[in-house]
Design an enzyme around this catalytic site. Structure first.
Site, short mmCIF file in Angstrom:
data_model
loop_
_atom_site.label_atom_id
_atom_site.label_comp_id
_atom_site.label_asym_id
_atom_site.label_seq_id
_atom_site.Cartn_x
_atom_site.Cartn_y
_atom_site.Cartn_z
N HIS A 21 0.84 -1.21 0.00
CA HIS A 21 0.00 0.00 0.00
C HIS A 21 0.87 1.25 0.00
O HIS A 21 0.59 2.22 -0.73
CB HIS A 21 -0.90 0.03 1.24
CG HIS A 21 -1.99 -1.00 1.27
ND1 HIS A 21 -2.21 -1.81 2.35
CD2 HIS A 21 -2.91 -1.37 0.34
CE1 HIS A 21 -3.25 -2.61 2.10
NE2 HIS A 21 -3.67 -2.37 0.88
N LYS A 45 -16.08 -9.73 9.19
CA LYS A 45 -15.99 -10.44 10.46
C LYS A 45 -14.56 -10.78 10.87
O LYS A 45 -14.24 -10.82 12.03
CB LYS A 45 -16.84 -11.72 10.40
CG LYS A 45 -18.23 -11.49 10.96
CD LYS A 45 -18.99 -12.79 11.05
CE LYS A 45 -19.82 -12.99 9.80
NZ LYS A 45 -20.22 -14.35 9.52
N ARG A 94 -1.21 -5.92 -8.61
CA ARG A 94 -0.11 -6.82 -8.29
C ARG A 94 0.08 -7.89 -9.36
O ARG A 94 1.18 -8.32 -9.63
CB ARG A 94 -0.40 -7.55 -6.96
CG ARG A 94 -0.28 -6.65 -5.77
CD ARG A 94 -0.97 -7.24 -4.58
NE ARG A 94 -2.41 -7.19 -4.75
CZ ARG A 94 -3.27 -7.26 -3.76
NH1 ARG A 94 -2.85 -7.44 -2.54
NH2 ARG A 94 -4.56 -7.18 -3.99
N SER A 131 -3.14 -7.99 2.51
CA SER A 131 -3.47 -7.86 3.93
C SER A 131 -4.01 -9.16 4.51
O SER A 131 -3.75 -9.49 5.67
CB SER A 131 -4.49 -6.74 4.15
OG SER A 131 -3.95 -5.51 3.73
P1 ADP Z 1 -9.65 -4.02 -0.78
O1 ADP Z 1 -10.27 -4.70 0.38
O2 ADP Z 1 -10.50 -2.96 -1.41
O3 ADP Z 1 -8.99 -4.92 -1.79
P2 ADP Z 1 -7.05 -3.47 0.18
O4 ADP Z 1 -6.73 -2.68 1.39
O5 ADP Z 1 -6.71 -4.92 0.23
O6 ADP Z 1 -8.52 -3.19 -0.12
O7 ADP Z 1 -6.32 -2.87 -1.08
C1 ADP Z 1 -6.56 -1.55 -1.51
C2 ADP Z 1 -5.85 -1.33 -2.84
O8 ADP Z 1 -4.47 -1.54 -2.69
C3 ADP Z 1 -6.28 -2.25 -3.98
O9 ADP Z 1 -6.23 -1.51 -5.18
C4 ADP Z 1 -5.24 -3.30 -4.00
O10 ADP Z 1 -5.11 -3.88 -5.28
C5 ADP Z 1 -4.03 -2.48 -3.64
N1 ADP Z 1 -2.98 -3.27 -3.04
C6 ADP Z 1 -3.02 -4.01 -1.93
N2 ADP Z 1 -1.84 -4.60 -1.67
C7 ADP Z 1 -1.02 -4.21 -2.68
C8 ADP Z 1 0.34 -4.49 -3.02
N3 ADP Z 1 1.08 -5.31 -2.29
N4 ADP Z 1 0.83 -3.92 -4.11
C9 ADP Z 1 0.05 -3.11 -4.87
N5 ADP Z 1 -1.21 -2.81 -4.62
C10 ADP Z 1 -1.75 -3.36 -3.54
#
Ligand code: ADP
Length: 164
Positions: A21, A45, A94, A131
């Site tokens: 992120h 949850k 990714r 995550s």
């Molecule tokens: P969501 O639950 O909406 O997927 P996330 O918090 O998992 O939310 O991710 C938010 C954004 O960040 C998404 O566009 C996701 O593709 C991007 N993202 C998450 N992890 C990475 C990463 N390691 N590299 C690039 N983008 C990421």
């Protein structure tokens, strides 16, 4: 004509925020004037941190970046984007699986709200970080210190009682 400042929104769950992120945030700052990191409150949850905890943690982590703010929201993402005057949605990619899902999401958002999505590709280093995996590994006591910012790592250990 003077160029208009572009405000982008980077929406997500951020449970917890990862170095992937942060990589997207840095790339976004090279493209846009201001960036709002928007933590969705849609309760899942299996979340580890409450939305408020995530907001506070991210605020601390990005506190030196003057063009970034962090908020939470519980409405439709595009509605929230409009409310705060963001004209661009920032998302990270990714791999090809992300492309498929994100493509659909971006088309839907454009169809229902006319908002454009801009994608940035993550650094290869973080191409495998998500995550959900971070949470699962941390819950089982694995070391995720290379994958998340130090504060998130410490908060995870605290929350999961791993220091006891
Ligand atoms: P969501 O639950 O909406 O997927 P996330 O918090 O998992 O939310 O991710 C938010 C954004 O960040 C998404 O566009 C996701 O593709 C991007 N993202 C998450 N992890 C990475 C990463 N390691 N590299 C690039 N983008 C990421």
């Amino acid at each position: 004509m003077e160029a208009k400042a572009v405000k982008a929104i980077f929406p997500g769950s951020f449970d917890p925020i990862t170095k992937g992120h942060l990589d997207v945030i840095e790339r976004g700052l090279n493209l846009f004037d201001t960036l709002v990191i928007a933590v969705g409150e849609n309760s899942s949850k299996d979340s580890v941190f409450t939305p408020q905890e995530r907001v506070e943690m991210i605020r601390e982590i990005v506190k030196d970046k003057s063009r970034v703010t962090v908020e939470s929201y519980d409405s439709l993402t595009v509605e929230y984007a409009k409310k705060i005057g963001a004209t661009v949605m920032l998302r990270g990619l990714r791999n090809l699986t992300d492309v498929q899902y994100e493509f659909q999401l971006a088309m839907t958002n454009r169809a229902v709200a006319g908002i454009e999505t801009v994608f940035v590709m993550t650094s290869e280093k973080y191409g495998f970080v998500n995550s959900t995996m971070v949470r699962e590994v941390a819950i089982l006591g694995g070391d995720v210190s290379d994958l998340v910012p130090e504060l998130a790592y410490n908060k995870l250990r605290e929350k999961l009682n791993l220091d006891k």
